[in-house]
Design a protein around this motif. Structure first.
Motif, PDB file in Angstrom:
ATOM      1  N   ILE A   1       0.860  -1.184   0.000  1.00 19.74           N
ATOM      2  CA  ILE A   1       0.000   0.000   0.000  1.00 19.74           C
ATOM      3  C   ILE A   1       0.893   1.231   0.000  1.00 19.74           C
ATOM      4  O   ILE A   1       1.727   1.401   0.893  1.00 19.74           O
ATOM      5  CB  ILE A   1      -0.923   0.004   1.237  1.00 19.74           C
ATOM      6  CG1 ILE A   1      -1.816  -1.239   1.229  1.00 19.74           C
ATOM      7  CG2 ILE A   1      -1.770   1.275   1.276  1.00 19.74           C
ATOM      8  CD1 ILE A   1      -2.659  -1.399   2.486  1.00 19.74           C
ATOM      9  N   ARG A   2       0.694   2.103  -1.017  1.00 18.70           N
ATOM     10  CA  ARG A   2       1.586   3.245  -1.172  1.00 18.70           C
ATOM     11  C   ARG A   2       0.778   4.529  -1.393  1.00 18.70           C
ATOM     12  O   ARG A   2      -0.088   4.579  -2.250  1.00 18.70           O
ATOM     13  CB  ARG A   2       2.547   3.038  -2.355  1.00 18.70           C
ATOM     14  CG  ARG A   2       3.363   1.765  -2.275  1.00 18.70           C
ATOM     15  CD  ARG A   2       4.441   1.692  -3.353  1.00 18.70           C
ATOM     16  NE  ARG A   2       3.925   1.786  -4.709  1.00 18.70           N
ATOM     17  CZ  ARG A   2       3.483   0.752  -5.407  1.00 18.70           C
ATOM     18  NH1 ARG A   2       3.439  -0.461  -4.852  1.00 18.70           N
ATOM     19  NH2 ARG A   2       3.057   0.910  -6.642  1.00 18.70           N
ATOM     20  N   LYS A   3       1.118   5.536  -0.599  1.00 16.96           N
ATOM     21  CA  LYS A   3       0.541   6.883  -0.751  1.00 16.96           C
ATOM     22  C   LYS A   3      -0.988   6.842  -0.835  1.00 16.96           C
ATOM     23  O   LYS A   3      -1.615   7.499  -1.674  1.00 16.96           O
ATOM     24  CB  LYS A   3       1.116   7.579  -1.986  1.00 16.96           C
ATOM     25  CG  LYS A   3       2.637   7.684  -1.995  1.00 16.96           C
ATOM     26  CD  LYS A   3       3.156   8.445  -0.792  1.00 16.96           C
ATOM     27  CE  LYS A   3       4.683   8.537  -0.778  1.00 16.96           C
ATOM     28  NZ  LYS A   3       5.188   9.129   0.479  1.00 16.96           N
ATOM     29  N   LEU A   4      -1.588   6.078   0.051  1.00 17.14           N
ATOM     30  CA  LEU A   4      -3.029   5.845   0.014  1.00 17.14           C
ATOM     31  C   LEU A   4      -3.803   7.017   0.632  1.00 17.14           C
ATOM     32  O   LEU A   4      -3.488   7.464   1.737  1.00 17.14           O
ATOM     33  CB  LEU A   4      -3.364   4.565   0.786  1.00 17.14           C
ATOM     34  CG  LEU A   4      -4.844   4.220   0.908  1.00 17.14           C
ATOM     35  CD1 LEU A   4      -5.353   3.629  -0.386  1.00 17.14           C
ATOM     36  CD2 LEU A   4      -5.083   3.248   2.049  1.00 17.14           C
ATOM     37  N   TRP A   5      -4.813   7.457  -0.093  1.00 20.13           N
ATOM     38  CA  TRP A   5      -5.764   8.444   0.422  1.00 20.13           C
ATOM     39  C   TRP A   5      -7.159   7.815   0.403  1.00 20.13           C
ATOM     40  O   TRP A   5      -7.560   7.220  -0.600  1.00 20.13           O
ATOM     41  CB  TRP A   5      -5.803   9.701  -0.453  1.00 20.13           C
ATOM     42  CG  TRP A   5      -4.650  10.640  -0.267  1.00 20.13           C
ATOM     43  CD1 TRP A   5      -3.351  10.433  -0.614  1.00 20.13           C
ATOM     44  CD2 TRP A   5      -4.702  11.952   0.299  1.00 20.13           C
ATOM     45  NE1 TRP A   5      -2.581  11.510  -0.301  1.00 20.13           N
ATOM     46  CE2 TRP A   5      -3.381  12.471   0.262  1.00 20.13           C
ATOM     47  CE3 TRP A   5      -5.714  12.738   0.831  1.00 20.13           C
ATOM     48  CZ2 TRP A   5      -3.071  13.745   0.731  1.00 20.13           C
ATOM     49  CZ3 TRP A   5      -5.406  14.007   1.299  1.00 20.13           C
ATOM     50  CH2 TRP A   5      -4.095  14.499   1.250  1.00 20.13           C
TER      51      TRP A   5
ATOM     52  N   HIS B   1      -7.551   8.398   5.485  1.00 14.95           N
ATOM     53  CA  HIS B   1      -6.139   8.048   5.276  1.00 14.95           C
ATOM     54  C   HIS B   1      -5.500   9.126   4.405  1.00 14.95           C
ATOM     55  O   HIS B   1      -6.081   9.550   3.418  1.00 14.95           O
ATOM     56  CB  HIS B   1      -6.000   6.695   4.562  1.00 14.95           C
ATOM     57  CG  HIS B   1      -6.677   5.559   5.261  1.00 14.95           C
ATOM     58  ND1 HIS B   1      -7.482   4.648   4.591  1.00 14.95           N
ATOM     59  CD2 HIS B   1      -6.675   5.194   6.561  1.00 14.95           C
ATOM     60  CE1 HIS B   1      -7.942   3.770   5.459  1.00 14.95           C
ATOM     61  NE2 HIS B   1      -7.483   4.074   6.657  1.00 14.95           N
ATOM     62  N   ARG B   2      -4.292   9.521   4.774  1.00 16.51           N
ATOM     63  CA  ARG B   2      -3.571  10.548   4.021  1.00 16.51           C
ATOM     64  C   ARG B   2      -2.124  10.077   3.805  1.00 16.51           C
ATOM     65  O   ARG B   2      -1.353   9.936   4.749  1.00 16.51           O
ATOM     66  CB  ARG B   2      -3.571  11.869   4.801  1.00 16.51           C
ATOM     67  CG  ARG B   2      -2.928  13.044   4.079  1.00 16.51           C
ATOM     68  CD  ARG B   2      -2.720  14.216   5.030  1.00 16.51           C
ATOM     69  NE  ARG B   2      -3.939  14.619   5.696  1.00 16.51           N
ATOM     70  CZ  ARG B   2      -4.769  15.558   5.229  1.00 16.51           C
ATOM     71  NH1 ARG B   2      -4.480  16.198   4.111  1.00 16.51           N
ATOM     72  NH2 ARG B   2      -5.867  15.865   5.903  1.00 16.51           N
ATOM     73  N   ASN B   3      -1.789   9.783   2.548  1.00 16.80           N
ATOM     74  CA  ASN B   3      -0.426   9.329   2.213  1.00 16.80           C
ATOM     75  C   ASN B   3       0.021   8.146   3.085  1.00 16.80           C
ATOM     76  O   ASN B   3       1.153   8.095   3.567  1.00 16.80           O
ATOM     77  CB  ASN B   3       0.583  10.478   2.351  1.00 16.80           C
ATOM     78  CG  ASN B   3       0.555  11.404   1.151  1.00 16.80           C
ATOM     79  OD1 ASN B   3       0.288  10.961   0.026  1.00 16.80           O
ATOM     80  ND2 ASN B   3       0.816  12.673   1.372  1.00 16.80           N
ATOM     81  N   LEU B   4      -0.880   7.193   3.249  1.00 18.75           N
ATOM     82  CA  LEU B   4      -0.595   6.033   4.107  1.00 18.75           C
ATOM     83  C   LEU B   4       0.224   5.000   3.339  1.00 18.75           C
ATOM     84  O   LEU B   4      -0.099   4.641   2.212  1.00 18.75           O
ATOM     85  CB  LEU B   4      -1.914   5.422   4.600  1.00 18.75           C
ATOM     86  CG  LEU B   4      -1.842   4.251   5.571  1.00 18.75           C
ATOM     87  CD1 LEU B   4      -3.041   4.283   6.525  1.00 18.75           C
ATOM     88  CD2 LEU B   4      -1.795   2.902   4.845  1.00 18.75           C
TER      89      LEU B   4
ATOM     90  N   THR C   1      -9.350   6.535  -2.680  1.00 18.17           N
ATOM     91  CA  THR C   1      -9.522   7.779  -3.424  1.00 18.17           C
ATOM     92  C   THR C   1      -8.309   8.062  -4.291  1.00 18.17           C
ATOM     93  O   THR C   1      -8.425   8.456  -5.459  1.00 18.17           O
ATOM     94  CB  THR C   1      -9.745   8.948  -2.444  1.00 18.17           C
ATOM     95  OG1 THR C   1     -10.819   8.620  -1.551  1.00 18.17           O
ATOM     96  CG2 THR C   1     -10.089  10.218  -3.198  1.00 18.17           C
ATOM     97  N   LYS C   2      -7.139   7.855  -3.719  1.00 16.10           N
ATOM     98  CA  LYS C   2      -5.869   7.988  -4.456  1.00 16.10           C
ATOM     99  C   LYS C   2      -4.895   6.977  -3.891  1.00 16.10           C
ATOM    100  O   LYS C   2      -5.061   6.471  -2.781  1.00 16.10           O
ATOM    101  CB  LYS C   2      -5.281   9.399  -4.296  1.00 16.10           C
ATOM    102  CG  LYS C   2      -5.999  10.504  -5.012  1.00 16.10           C
ATOM    103  CD  LYS C   2      -5.165  11.790  -5.053  1.00 16.10           C
ATOM    104  CE  LYS C   2      -4.898  12.348  -3.670  1.00 16.10           C
ATOM    105  NZ  LYS C   2      -4.168  13.647  -3.715  1.00 16.10           N
ATOM    106  N   GLY C   3      -3.836   6.716  -4.655  1.00 16.73           N
ATOM    107  CA  GLY C   3      -2.791   5.836  -4.168  1.00 16.73           C
ATOM    108  C   GLY C   3      -2.905   4.429  -4.728  1.00 16.73           C
ATOM    109  O   GLY C   3      -3.741   4.141  -5.584  1.00 16.73           O
ATOM    110  N   VAL C   4      -2.036   3.562  -4.235  1.00 15.59           N
ATOM    111  CA  VAL C   4      -1.895   2.212  -4.788  1.00 15.59           C
ATOM    112  C   VAL C   4      -2.130   1.170  -3.707  1.00 15.59           C
ATOM    113  O   VAL C   4      -1.580   1.260  -2.604  1.00 15.59           O
ATOM    114  CB  VAL C   4      -0.475   2.012  -5.373  1.00 15.59           C
ATOM    115  CG1 VAL C   4      -0.276   0.570  -5.832  1.00 15.59           C
ATOM    116  CG2 VAL C   4      -0.245   2.982  -6.528  1.00 15.59           C
ATOM    117  N   VAL C   5      -2.967   0.187  -4.022  1.00 16.06           N
ATOM    118  CA  VAL C   5      -3.110  -1.016  -3.208  1.00 16.06           C
ATOM    119  C   VAL C   5      -2.852  -2.201  -4.122  1.00 16.06           C
ATOM    120  O   VAL C   5      -3.545  -2.367  -5.134  1.00 16.06           O
ATOM    121  CB  VAL C   5      -4.514  -1.136  -2.588  1.00 16.06           C
ATOM    122  CG1 VAL C   5      -4.630  -2.441  -1.790  1.00 16.06           C
ATOM    123  CG2 VAL C   5      -4.816   0.046  -1.683  1.00 16.06           C
ATOM    124  N   GLU C   6      -1.849  -3.002  -3.793  1.00 14.03           N
ATOM    125  CA  GLU C   6      -1.541  -4.184  -4.591  1.00 14.03           C
ATOM    126  C   GLU C   6      -1.522  -5.419  -3.701  1.00 14.03           C
ATOM    127  O   GLU C   6      -0.963  -5.395  -2.604  1.00 14.03           O
ATOM    128  CB  GLU C   6      -0.191  -4.042  -5.292  1.00 14.03           C
ATOM    129  CG  GLU C   6      -0.186  -3.015  -6.406  1.00 14.03           C
ATOM    130  CD  GLU C   6       1.152  -2.937  -7.137  1.00 14.03           C
ATOM    131  OE1 GLU C   6       1.203  -2.323  -8.209  1.00 14.03           O
ATOM    132  OE2 GLU C   6       2.149  -3.482  -6.608  1.00 14.03           O
TER     133      GLU C   6
END
Length: 274
Positions: free
Chosen positions: A12-16, A29-32, A66-71
């Protein structure tokens, strides 16, 4: 040589995560950032509204960030095929069994939905999982309404494992169980984690369960993961939530029990005994 990235199951990278409501927008979540490696039992803890269960839903692919990456295993959960989705099993807080189905039908449901195997093979696989979670075949035709809380958890766990997923998500796995049933369920989870080589992501408010099962704890606060590590590493981190959560009366009692337990033996030592 194995690439270090190959050992990451959840990335999980830069998750909003932002929810819109009548008052405007709520940023959960902000830049999680969070990385979960193969074989871990990672527990997510945090105060109300920090988005612990939301993270589980995003890993499962039920909710998009909303934004960011979940893999998950290198893929976005929403892009997984039906076969790829079998890489993730989910145990919901209250079991979420189908009341109109028998125990065996509940366990077999995900496998039956794929429509790839004959009925007798599906039934056999469901019976194997039923016994794997410590229930006898005599319970196979019972209705969920005939089960105790602990049995419901076990049936739901069997269903979560029916596709042999490498990743298991647990939302409050011991919620609603008495202390004896909770300890028994933790023993079951620990054994399955070891025997099946599972990677586990768990949300729990129960400190005994947290200390009993976790190999790493990630604390959500201030819209991010503020610290992750072993129980002792996390407790040493200076933050008001950590002080209140871990060092209050309940936390102190759970910590005393943790100190009284022998340290876990290395996997190599356990392997020599098998």
């Amino acid at each position: 040589m194995t690439n270090a990235a190959d050992n990451v199951v959840v990335d999980i990278r830069k998750l909003w995560t932002v929810f819109k409501n009548t008052d405007g927008e709520q940023v959960v979540h902000r830049n999680l950032d969070l990385h979960i490696e193969r074989g871990e039992v990672l527990s997510l803890v945090g105060g109300s509204g920090t988005g612990k269960t939301v993270l589980l839903r995003q890993i499962l692919g039920l909710q998009k960030p909303t934004k960011g990456v979940v893999e998950v295993l290198g893929q976005a959960p929403g892009e997984l095929s039906a076969a790829g989705a079998a890489n993730v099993g989910m145990l919901f807080q209250h079991g979420a069994l189908f009341s109109a189905f028998s125990v065996l039908e509940n366990i077999a449901f995900p496998l039956r939905e794929l429509k790839l195997l004959p009925d007798d093979l599906i039934r056999h696989a469901a019976l194997v999982k039923l016994q794997m979670v410590g229930l006898e075949p005599q319970h196979a035709n019972k209705s969920p309404s005939d089960l105790s809380g602990g049995m419901i958890k076990r049936v739901a766990l069997a269903r979560a494992l029916i596709m042999d997923p490498p990743l298991l998500l647990l939302d409050e796995p011991t919620a609603g169980l008495d202390p004896e049933a909770s300890d028994s369920f933790c023993d079951l989870l620990r054994g399955l984690h070891r025997e099946l080589g599972l990677t586990v992501v768990m949300v729990t408010h129960d400190l005994d369960t947290l200390f009993d099962l976790s190999t790493r704890i990630a604390v959500l606060a201030d819209q991010q993961v503020i610290v992750s590590g072993t129980a002792r590493e996390v407790i040493a981190y200076p933050h008001p939530f950590i002080h209140e959560y871990f060092l209050g009366g309940r936390g102190q009692r759970a910590l005393e029990a943790l100190h009284d337990k022998p340290a876990p033996r290395p996997e190599a030592a356990r392997a020599e005994e098998r």
